[in-house]
Design a protein around this motif. Structure first.
Motif, PDB file in Angstrom:
ATOM      1  N   ASP A   1      -6.697  -4.981   5.855  1.00 15.96           N
ATOM      2  CA  ASP A   1      -5.856  -4.049   5.112  1.00 15.96           C
ATOM      3  C   ASP A   1      -4.726  -3.647   6.049  1.00 15.96           C
TER       4      ASP A   1
ATOM      5  N   SER B   1      -1.398  -1.153   6.500  1.00 17.12           N
ATOM      6  CA  SER B   1      -0.744   0.067   6.045  1.00 17.12           C
ATOM      7  C   SER B   1       0.562   0.218   6.813  1.00 17.12           C
TER       8      SER B   1
ATOM      9  N   SER C   1      -9.380 -11.049   7.361  1.00 15.59           N
ATOM     10  CA  SER C   1      -8.964 -10.481   6.081  1.00 15.59           C
ATOM     11  C   SER C   1      -8.860  -8.984   6.318  1.00 15.59           C
TER      12      SER C   1
ATOM     13  N   ASP D   1      -0.055  -4.650  -3.115  1.00 17.17           N
ATOM     14  CA  ASP D   1      -0.435  -3.847  -1.959  1.00 17.17           C
ATOM     15  C   ASP D   1      -0.901  -4.790  -0.861  1.00 17.17           C
TER      16      ASP D   1
ATOM     17  N   ARG E   1      -3.639  -4.974   0.845  1.00 16.25           N
ATOM     18  CA  ARG E   1      -5.089  -4.875   1.058  1.00 16.25           C
ATOM     19  C   ARG E   1      -5.686  -6.269   0.898  1.00 16.25           C
ATOM     20  N   GLY E   2      -6.567  -6.619   1.813  1.00 10.25           N
ATOM     21  CA  GLY E   2      -7.220  -7.922   1.739  1.00 10.25           C
ATOM     22  C   GLY E   2      -6.296  -9.081   2.049  1.00 10.25           C
TER      23      GLY E   2
ATOM     24  N   MET F   1       0.844  -1.161   0.000  1.00  3.42           N
ATOM     25  CA  MET F   1       0.000   0.000   0.000  1.00  3.42           C
ATOM     26  C   MET F   1       0.892   1.227   0.000  1.00  3.42           C
TER      27      MET F   1
END
Length: 135
Positions: free
Chosen positions: A96, A98, A94, A29, A31-32, A1
């Motif tokens: 995200d 950062s 699951s 990234d 994410r997920g 990300m």
């Protein structure tokens, strides 16, 4: 990300070579991602996140291709841990993730019912593996 200044998460790693090589310089990234484990260790002190990356490399390393692996798993270590907060946890996550720069390295993991936030001096990949995910 990408973080606020447009850098990829791997640019903050102390050792990005392995993940960059596996993904030909274009890792996905965060994410997920499927979170498998969150560990706190007094040595460092260190926060470790073990997770499956959301995409498999188009041209995986030969040894992964031969074994027909389909999932990449990494363990990211945040050493020199200065602060950590965790709210909620469950068996299937699951999330995200950062990773940003700012007074060291900041990490934030967000998923429904789960929130983790931490600040550390450095971040590095402690394990990079692949396996066959039957799911």
């Amino acid at each position: 990300m990408e973080n606020r200044v447009g850098m990829r998460w791997t640019s903050l790693l102390h050792n990005p070579e392995g993940v960059n090589a596996a993904y030909q310089g274009n890792p996905p990234d965060l994410r997920g991602v499927r979170v498998h484990e969150v560990t706190l260790q007094v040595e460092g002190p260190t926060l470790k996140l073990r997770l499956d990356l959301p995409e498999y490399p188009d041209r995986p390393p030969r040894k992964w291709a031969v074994q027909k692996f389909n999932t990449v798993q990494i363990e990211i270590s945040f050493s020199g841990l200065r602060s950590v907060s965790l709210g909620g946890f469950k068996s299937e996550i699951s999330a995200d993730v950062s990773i940003t720069e700012g007074d060291g390295v900041n990490v934030r993991v967000t998923a429904p019912g789960v929130h983790l936030q931490a600040n550390a001096a450095t971040v590095f990949i402690s394990t990079l593996t692949a396996y066959v995910d039957e799911a």
